[in-house]
Design an enzyme around this catalytic site. Structure first.
Site, PDB file in Angstrom:
ATOM      1  N   SER A   1       0.845  -1.183   0.000  1.00 19.02           N
ATOM      2  CA  SER A   1       0.000   0.000   0.000  1.00 19.02           C
ATOM      3  C   SER A   1       0.887   1.243   0.000  1.00 19.02           C
ATOM      4  O   SER A   1       1.649   1.446  -0.942  1.00 19.02           O
ATOM      5  CB  SER A   1      -0.955  -0.026   1.200  1.00 19.02           C
TER       6      SER A   1
ATOM      7  N   ASP B   1      -9.075  -5.000  -5.857  1.00 17.17           N
ATOM      8  CA  ASP B   1      -8.692  -3.989  -4.873  1.00 17.17           C
ATOM      9  C   ASP B   1      -9.572  -2.742  -5.016  1.00 17.17           C
ATOM     10  O   ASP B   1      -9.505  -2.049  -6.025  1.00 17.17           O
ATOM     11  CB  ASP B   1      -7.213  -3.618  -5.061  1.00 17.17           C
TER      12      ASP B   1
ATOM     13  N   HIS C   1      -7.565  -5.407  -1.154  1.00 16.91           N
ATOM     14  CA  HIS C   1      -6.350  -4.603  -0.983  1.00 16.91           C
ATOM     15  C   HIS C   1      -5.186  -5.385  -0.387  1.00 16.91           C
ATOM     16  O   HIS C   1      -4.043  -4.984  -0.517  1.00 16.91           O
ATOM     17  CB  HIS C   1      -6.648  -3.370  -0.137  1.00 16.91           C
TER      18      HIS C   1
END
Length: 705
Positions: A575, A650, A682
Site C-alpha cells: 500500500s 482492490d 487490498h
C-alpha cells in the site's frame, strides 16, 4: 577430575538445549502469528452493567463470570444456548450483556437473547443480505442496511421497519461516508435511549464508477464501485435523524460546501442535539456544529483552520450524563489534547497540555475522561484519566501496549497488555491504577524456536529528528560475516510499525527471513503516526520526499555496521509501503537492489479524494507536487529487480496504479515482474497469504545475491 566432569556435563546440557530448539517454518510464521503462537489472552471480556462483575470466554464455548473481589465460575456453555433456542452457534459470538442476567449473541444474521436465570430467550433471523448490524444501547433494536437502504427491527420479535426506501442506487443510507476517513467507522448512530436513529446518507450521482472484474462467472463480469479520485466530483453527504415514535426523518446537510464532509457524530445525553464536525473538502477548515433534531442548525460552536490539514477523528464525549457540556479532541497546539466546552461553544478549559499523542478516549463519565496515549515514549500505549478540573493521572505505570475496558461506574479497569519482553498480562485495576486482581500471565509460545530478539533503537535524521528503528538478526548471527538486508517499509500517515509490544510490531515472517541469513530492518519515518503535528505534517503536498530521505538516513545508519552488505539491500512494503518501495527503488537505484511492492500507489491522481487531497491538495492546486511524486515520472531510473503485486479486486488502491506503472516500464523498455492475486482486495488474506509471502521472500532471496 570432578570439576572437569561438571564442565563437560554443562557443555553437553547447553548443546542439547540449543539443538532442541526448533526451526520456524514460513508456513508456521504466516498462519501461526495470531493462532498457534499468539500468547494466551482473556477473550471476550465484558463488564456486567451496574455490577462489579465481569465475564469472559473460556475456549470460546464456556461463559465465565467473576467478581472483582471474589471467585470465578463457569455458568453457561454454548451448547445450552443452542439446545434452548434451536440455533447452531459454535461459540459465544459477539456476546454483549443486555442486563445482569441476559446476554445477546449474534452470528452472521442470527440474533439471540438468552436469560441465564430462566434458561429461555429469543431468536430472530435477519435478512440474508443484511449488513452493518448495529444494536441500540439497550439491545432492544438492531439497525442494518440492505443494499442502499436502512432498516431496523426489534430484538425481542421480528418486525422489520424501513427507515429509507430509495430506489435510486446512487442514494445510499446507513453506510460509512468519506471512504471511512476522518475517524468514520460506521454509518448508524443510535440515540442514548434508542428512541431515535441518526444515519449517514450520501448522494453518489456525480461520483465516477470504477470497474472491478469478477472472474468467478462465465463470462467474467464487471462490478462497479463508486471511486472519487483526487480533484474529481465527490459524494454529497447528509445526516438523517429518524424518530422511531413518529416515523419521521429530518436531514442535516453541509452548510459551507456541497461536497464537504460531516464527521464525528454524537448525540448529547439529553437527546436534544447532535454535535458534528463539518470539514471542508480541502480539509483545511472545520466547523464544529450543534444541530437540533429537526435538522436545523442551532449554532456553529467553533472553527479550526490550518495550512496543511485539520483532521478531526473523534466525536464529542460527555463527562456527565446530566450535562451537555463536552470534551473535544484537537491537535491545535501540536499534539492531540482535550478541550472542555459548554454546549453553547464556550471554551471552559483545556484539560490536558500533553506533548505526546492521545490515541483514544476509552470512557467518559462521573466527571472523568479515561484515555489512552503514548506518554513520553511514542512506542507505548498507556492509560490516563483527567477530571474536568484538569487533574491528570497515569493509571498504567508499566510501559508497553495496554488495551483497556473501564466499567460503567468508573471504579474498575480491565487491562490487558504486552511489551517487548511481556507476551501478555491481564489484570483488573482500581480507578487509581492499583492492581487488585491478576487474571492471566502468558508464557512465550516461541521459547522453543530459534528466534533472535529484535533490537529497538532511536537514531537521528540528518536534521536531528529522532527516528525509531527495529533490527532483527539471524539467530546464529556472526558479526564477522556480511549480511544482506531486507528493509520492510510502510511510512505513511497514521501507521506505526515499531511499538513496545510483543513482537515489537513485527510479523513472524521477518524472523523466518532473518534466519535465512538476512538482517531485517524497519524505520518509522516522518509522516508516520503518533508523533505530533511537526513530525507528521511535514509531508504535506510532497508525499514520499521526506519519507525517502529518512529511509536513506536509515541506510546510512546500517552502513556503519561492518556486518552489513550494502551492495545487497532489498525493500518490501504494501500500500503506502508499496509506494515507498517504488520510490526508494527509483529515486535511489544504486542503493536498493531488489524491491517487492504490493498494492502500491503509483500516482496520487489515481487515489481517492478524501485521503489524497488531505495530503497532496488537488492535482490542479499542486501540479508540481503530483508530477514530482509520481512513480510514472521516475520509472526511467529503475535499475534493480522489481516485483509488483496487486489484488485484482482492490477497491482501495485500484489496479490502475500498478497497470499504469507496468505500461510505463514497458514503454521505456525496462523489464519488471508482475503478479496478480485474482479476486483478492487490498491485501491477500486467508490461506493465500502463505502463497503471497513465499512469492515475496523467494523473489528477494533469488534476486539479492
Amino acid at each position: 577430575m570432578n570439576k572437569l566432569f561438571i564442565i563437560l556435563m554443562l557443555s553437553v546440557f547447553f548443546t542439547t538445549q540449543a539443538s532442541a530448539q526448533k526451526d520456524l517454518t514460513l508456513e508456521e510464521a504466516v498462519s501461526g502469528q495470531y493462532q498457534q503462537f499468539y500468547p494466551d489472552h482473556v477473550f471476550g471480556f465484558g463488564w456486567i452493567e451496574n455490577l462489579n462483575k465481569y465475564s469472559y470466554l473460556k475456549q470460546y464455548q464456556t461463559l465465565v463470570i467473576g467478581e472483582v473481589g471474589g471467585e470465578e465460575k463457569e455458568v453457561l456453555k454454548i451448547s445450552e444456548v443452542n439446545e434452548a433456542l434451536d440455533v447452531k452457534f459454535n461459540y459465544f459470538a459477539g456476546i454483549k450483556w443486555k442486563d445482569e442476567n441476559t446476554i445477546v449473541l449474534k452470528l452472521q444474521n442470527t440474533v439471540v437473547t438468552y436469560n441465564l436465570k430462566t434458561k429461555k430467550g429469543t431468536k430472530i433471523e435477519l435478512p440474508e443480505n443484511a449488513e452493518r448490524t448495529t444494536f441500540d444501547h439497550q439491545y432492544n433494536n438492531i439497525a442494518y442496511t440492505i443494499d442502499n437502504n436502512l432498516y431496523y427491527t426489534s430484538v425481542a420479535q421480528y418486525n422489520q421497519f424501513a427507515v429509507t426506501e430509495n430506489e435510486d442506487k446512487n442514494i445510499v443510507s446507513g453506510q460509512e461516508i468519506a471512504r471511512s476517513e476522518m475517524g468514520i467507522t460506521q454509518g448508524i448512530f443510535w440515540s442514548p435511549t434508542g428512541n431515535s436513529l441518526a444515519f449517514y446518507q450520501k448522494d453518489e450521482s456525480k461520483v465516477h464508477d470504477y470497474p472491478l472484474l469478477d472472474i468467478t462467472q462465465t463470462p467474467g463480469k464487471l462490478n462497479s464501485i463508486k471511486y472519487p479520485m483526487t480533484g474529481q466530483p465527490s459524494e454529497k453527504a447528509k445526516l438523517g435523524i429518524f424518530s422511531l415514535k413518529n416515523n419521521t426523518t429530518a436531514f442535516i446537510a453541509a452548510k459551507n460546501g456541497a461536497e464537504n464532509y460531516l464527521t464525528n457524530v454524537s448525540w448529547t445525553p439529553d437527546e436534544q442535539f447532535i454535535l458534528l464536525a463539518e470539514v471542508a473538502r480541502s480539509q483545511k477548515h472545520i466547523w464544529v456544529q450543534k444541530y437540533k433534531t429537526d435538522g436545523t442548525l442551532a449554532k456553529t460552536l467553533f472553527e479550526e483552520k490550518k495550512d496543511t490539514w485539520v483532521e478531526p477523528e473523534k466525536p464529542a464525549h460527555f463527562p456527565s450524563k446530566n450535562s451537555n457540556d463536552f470534551v473535544w479532541v484537537s491537535e491545535r497546539d501540536g499534539f492531540d489534547n482535550l478541550y472542555y466546552y459548554s454546549i453553547d461553544g464556550e471554551l471552559k478549559s483545556q484539560l490536558t497540555t500533553n506533548k505526546f499523542m492521545l490515541k483514544d478516549i476509552v470512557a467518559a463519565h462521573h466527571g472523568e475522561v479515561f484515555f489512552t496515549a503514548t506518554g513520553e515514549s511514542p512506542l507505548n500505549t498507556l492509560l490516563y484519566k483527567v477530571n474536568t478540573k484538569g487533574k491528570q493521572v497515569l493509571l498504567t505505570k508499566e510501559e508497553g501496549t495496554h488495551s483497556v475496558d473501564v466499567n460503567c461506574t468508573g471504579e474498575y479497569i480491565f487491562d490487558q497488555y504486552s511489551a517487548h519482553d511481556i507476551p501478555n498480562i491481564a489484570v483488573i485495576r482500581k480507578a487509581s491504577g492499583k492492581e487488585v486482581k491478576r487474571m492471566l500471565e502468558a508464557e512465550n509460545k516461541l521459547a522453543d524456536y530459534k528466534l533472535s530478539e529484535a533490537e529497538i533503537k532511536s537514531i537521528k535524521s540528518r536534521d536531528g529528528v529522532d527516528l525509531y528503528t527495529r533490527m532483527i538478526k539471524p539467530k546464529n548471527f556472526d558479526a564477522s560475516k556480511k549480511y544482506p538486508v531486507l528493509i520492510y517499509v510502510y511510512g505513511g500517515p497514521h501507521a506505526q510499525m515499531i511499538t513496545n509490544s510483543w513482537y515489537d510490531g513485527a510479523s513472524l515472517w521477518m524472523h523466518w527471513m532473518a534466519n535465512q541469513g538476512y538482517v531485517i530492518f524497519t524505520l518509522d519515518n516522518r509522516g508516520s503516526g503518533n508523533r505530533g503535528v511537526e513530525f507528521e505534517h511535514i509531508i504535506h503536498r510532497n508525499l514520499g520526499v521526506i519519507e525517502h530521505q529518512d529511509q536513506l538516513d536509515g541506510v546510512d545508519y546500517l552502513s556503519g555496521f561492518d556486518f552489513i552488505d550494502t551492495s545487497r539491500i532489498a525493500v518490501h512494503g504494501w500500500s503506502y509501503g508499496g509506494y515507498m518501495t517504488g520510490t526508494m527503488m527509483m529515486k535511489s537505484p544504486n542503493i536498493f537492489k531488489v524491491g517487492v511492492a504490493g498494492g502500491p500507489v503509483t500516482d496520487w491522481k489515481y487515489y481517492e479524494a478524501m485521503y489524497g487531497e488531505r495530503y497532496m491538495d488537488t492535482p490542479e492546486e499542486n501540479k508540481e507536487g503530483y508530477e514530482k511524486t509520481s512513480l510514472l515520472n521516475q520509472a526511467e531510473n529503475l535499475k534493480g529487480d522489481l516485483l509488483l503485486i496487486h489484488g485484482t479486486s482492490d477497491p482501495v488502491v485500484v489496479m490502475q496504479h500498478n497497470l499504469s506503472l507496468v505500461k510505463k516500464l514497458v514503454d521505456l523498455g525496462i523489464q519488471v515482474d508482475f503478479f496478480p492475486y485474482p479476486m483478492h482486495e487490498h491485501n491477500v488474506g486467508g490461506k493465500d497469504r502463505i502463497h503471497l509471502m513465499r512469492k515475496v521472500l523467494d523473489y528477494i532471496i533469488d534476486n539479492n545475491k
